[in-house]
Scaffold this motif. Structure first.
Motif, mmCIF file in Angstrom:
data_model
loop_
_atom_site.group_PDB
_atom_site.id
_atom_site.type_symbol
_atom_site.label_atom_id
_atom_site.label_comp_id
_atom_site.label_asym_id
_atom_site.label_seq_id
_atom_site.Cartn_x
_atom_site.Cartn_y
_atom_site.Cartn_z
ATOM 1 N N SER A 193 32.543 61.423 48.672
ATOM 2 C CA SER A 193 33.530 60.565 49.318
ATOM 3 C C SER A 193 32.926 59.196 49.644
ATOM 4 O O SER A 193 33.584 58.165 49.461
ATOM 5 N N MET A 194 31.684 59.178 50.115
ATOM 6 C CA MET A 194 31.018 57.913 50.432
ATOM 7 C C MET A 194 30.805 57.079 49.171
ATOM 8 O O MET A 194 30.983 55.858 49.181
ATOM 9 N N LYS A 195 30.456 57.735 48.070
ATOM 10 C CA LYS A 195 30.262 57.009 46.809
ATOM 11 C C LYS A 195 31.583 56.394 46.347
ATOM 12 O O LYS A 195 31.617 55.246 45.895
ATOM 13 N N ASN A 196 32.651 57.156 46.454
ATOM 14 C CA ASN A 196 33.968 56.624 46.055
ATOM 15 C C ASN A 196 34.381 55.443 46.923
ATOM 16 O O ASN A 196 34.920 54.460 46.440
ATOM 17 N N THR A 197 34.121 55.562 48.223
ATOM 18 C CA THR A 197 34.463 54.470 49.142
ATOM 19 C C THR A 197 33.639 53.236 48.834
ATOM 20 O O THR A 197 34.169 52.109 48.805
ATOM 21 N N ALA A 198 32.352 53.407 48.567
ATOM 22 C CA ALA A 198 31.476 52.276 48.241
ATOM 23 C C ALA A 198 31.935 51.596 46.955
ATOM 24 O O ALA A 198 31.937 50.356 46.859
ATOM 25 N N ALA A 199 32.323 52.386 45.981
ATOM 26 C CA ALA A 199 32.806 51.809 44.720
ATOM 27 C C ALA A 199 34.083 51.014 44.954
ATOM 28 O O ALA A 199 34.253 49.909 44.403
ATOM 29 N N ALA A 200 34.991 51.535 45.768
ATOM 30 C CA ALA A 200 36.243 50.825 46.060
ATOM 31 C C ALA A 200 35.960 49.516 46.793
ATOM 32 O O ALA A 200 36.582 48.477 46.506
ATOM 33 N N VAL A 201 35.029 49.537 47.723
ATOM 34 C CA VAL A 201 34.676 48.322 48.472
ATOM 35 C C VAL A 201 34.062 47.293 47.531
ATOM 36 O O VAL A 201 34.372 46.095 47.603
ATOM 37 N N ALA A 202 33.190 47.740 46.618
ATOM 38 C CA ALA A 202 32.554 46.818 45.669
ATOM 39 C C ALA A 202 33.611 46.151 44.788
ATOM 40 O O ALA A 202 33.543 44.928 44.527
ATOM 41 N N VAL A 203 34.589 46.896 44.322
ATOM 42 C CA VAL A 203 35.653 46.332 43.501
ATOM 43 C C VAL A 203 36.449 45.315 44.319
ATOM 44 O O VAL A 203 36.763 44.206 43.848
ATOM 45 N N LEU A 204 36.776 45.672 45.554
ATOM 46 C CA LEU A 204 37.543 44.761 46.411
ATOM 47 C C LEU A 204 36.771 43.474 46.686
ATOM 48 O O LEU A 204 37.334 42.371 46.622
ATOM 49 N N VAL A 205 35.472 43.589 46.974
ATOM 50 C CA VAL A 205 34.648 42.393 47.211
ATOM 51 C C VAL A 205 34.607 41.534 45.953
ATOM 52 O O VAL A 205 34.704 40.297 46.015
ATOM 53 N N GLY A 206 34.494 42.167 44.799
ATOM 54 C CA GLY A 206 34.492 41.414 43.537
ATOM 55 C C GLY A 206 35.782 40.647 43.331
ATOM 56 O O GLY A 206 35.768 39.486 42.900
ATOM 57 N N ILE A 207 36.907 41.258 43.628
ATOM 58 C CA ILE A 207 38.208 40.601 43.481
ATOM 59 C C ILE A 207 38.314 39.402 44.426
ATOM 60 O O ILE A 207 38.773 38.321 44.050
ATOM 61 N N ILE A 208 37.862 39.607 45.651
ATOM 62 C CA ILE A 208 37.914 38.505 46.642
ATOM 63 C C ILE A 208 37.031 37.354 46.193
ATOM 64 O O ILE A 208 37.435 36.185 46.263
ATOM 65 N N TRP A 209 35.792 37.655 45.755
ATOM 66 C CA TRP A 209 34.910 36.599 45.293
ATOM 67 C C TRP A 209 35.524 35.876 44.099
ATOM 68 O O TRP A 209 35.457 34.658 43.994
ATOM 69 N N TRP A 210 36.138 36.580 43.170
ATOM 70 C CA TRP A 210 36.764 35.953 42.011
ATOM 71 C C TRP A 210 37.892 35.030 42.462
ATOM 72 O O TRP A 210 38.015 33.897 41.991
ATOM 73 N N TRP A 211 38.723 35.482 43.415
ATOM 74 C CA TRP A 211 39.844 34.693 43.913
ATOM 75 C C TRP A 211 39.337 33.428 44.603
ATOM 76 O O TRP A 211 39.854 32.336 44.381
ATOM 77 N N VAL A 212 38.285 33.568 45.451
ATOM 78 C CA VAL A 212 37.709 32.403 46.129
ATOM 79 C C VAL A 212 37.131 31.437 45.121
ATOM 80 O O VAL A 212 37.355 30.224 45.196
ATOM 81 N N TRP A 213 36.361 31.890 44.166
ATOM 82 C CA TRP A 213 35.748 31.036 43.163
ATOM 83 C C TRP A 213 36.810 30.296 42.362
ATOM 84 O O TRP A 213 36.696 29.095 42.109
ATOM 85 N N ARG A 214 37.863 31.023 41.983
ATOM 86 C CA ARG A 214 38.947 30.427 41.188
ATOM 87 C C ARG A 214 39.636 29.315 41.971
ATOM 88 O O ARG A 214 39.934 28.233 41.437
ATOM 89 N N ASN A 215 39.923 29.574 43.236
ATOM 90 C CA ASN A 215 40.617 28.584 44.040
ATOM 91 C C ASN A 215 39.721 27.385 44.378
ATOM 92 O O ASN A 215 40.206 26.251 44.464
ATOM 93 N N LEU A 216 38.427 27.614 44.585
ATOM 94 C CA LEU A 216 37.522 26.507 44.894
ATOM 95 C C LEU A 216 37.182 25.672 43.658
ATOM 96 O O LEU A 216 37.018 24.452 43.752
ATOM 97 N N SER A 217 37.060 26.293 42.540
ATOM 98 C CA SER A 217 36.705 25.546 41.328
ATOM 99 C C SER A 217 37.905 24.811 40.758
ATOM 100 O O SER A 217 37.747 23.856 40.006
ATOM 101 N N GLY A 218 39.076 25.218 41.094
ATOM 102 C CA GLY A 218 40.272 24.585 40.575
ATOM 103 C C GLY A 218 40.660 23.346 41.375
ATOM 104 O O GLY A 218 41.443 22.519 40.929
ATOM 105 N N SER A 219 40.103 23.144 42.560
ATOM 106 C CA SER A 219 40.537 22.004 43.338
ATOM 107 C C SER A 219 39.687 20.789 43.188
ATOM 108 O O SER A 219 38.773 20.560 42.598
#
Length: 190
Positions: A164-190
């Motif tokens: 369960s902890m491994k699954n939760t860690a994997a889900a958090v890593a995916v979520l952090v990756g999505i957030i970083w991608w969204w931030v990078w996209r919005n900052l590089s586009g302006s």
């Protein structure tokens, strides 16, 4: 008052039911079942001596501070391999298997179990007894065994928590990756 005086136990003598099942034509063991209501595996003992006597005994606490005990002496058949006798305790029954070997002495047991050993006969001085370990039934091999020990249950729970902890860690890593991608996209586009 003598402080060394030990408390003596009061015993209720039990005479448990014994069922002796003879080996059939396709079987090579006799089976002795001793019904022991209220007993558990750790309260019974099985021994075989060098004179072919099987002794089953045990004691357990009973009501009112008393104790219950039993002693059963049974003569083994002449064609029994005494070194291969096994005992198992299951469902308040002591189940003793007596391996029968090909008889060379001409024993003809006409379907009757060997008689119980006479209680008046004292054993000869050269009696040597061998303890037979009493086992519990082995777990089912078909996966239907629902009962697990405390250690097994704890180990399984630890495995479940780790997964369960491994699954939760994997889900958090995916979520952090999505957030970083969204931030990078919005900052590089302006």
């Amino acid at each position: 008052m003598d402080r060394r005086r030990r408390a003596t136990r009061e015993f209720e003598e039990l005479d448990p039911d014994v069922e002796w099942k003879l080996a059939g034509e396709d079987e090579d063991v006799d089976v002795v079942e001793i019904s022991l209501p209220g007993f558990c595996k750790d309260q019974v003992r099985v021994q075989v001596d060098n004179h072919g006597v099987l002794r089953a005994s045990g004691e357990r606490p009973a009501s009112g501070g008393r104790w219950a005990r039993f002693n059963k002496d049974l003569l083994l058949p002449d064609n029994c391999d005494a070194d291969a006798v096994r005992a198992m305790f299951e469902d308040e029954k002591l189940i003793i298997t007596l391996p029968i070997v090909d008889d060379v002495s001409g024993d003809t047991r006409e379907g009757n179990p060997p008689p119980e050993s006479p209680k008046d006969e004292p054993p000869s001085p050269e009696v040597q007894e061998r303890e037979i370990p009493v086992s519990s039934p082995s777990p089912a091999r078909d996966g239907t065994d629902k009962e697990t020990s405390g250690e097994e249950a704890t180990g399984k729970a630890d495995q479940d928590i780790t997964a369960s902890m491994k699954n939760t860690a994997a889900a958090v890593a995916v979520l952090v990756g999505i957030i970083w991608w969204w931030v990078w996209r919005n900052l590089s586009g302006s």
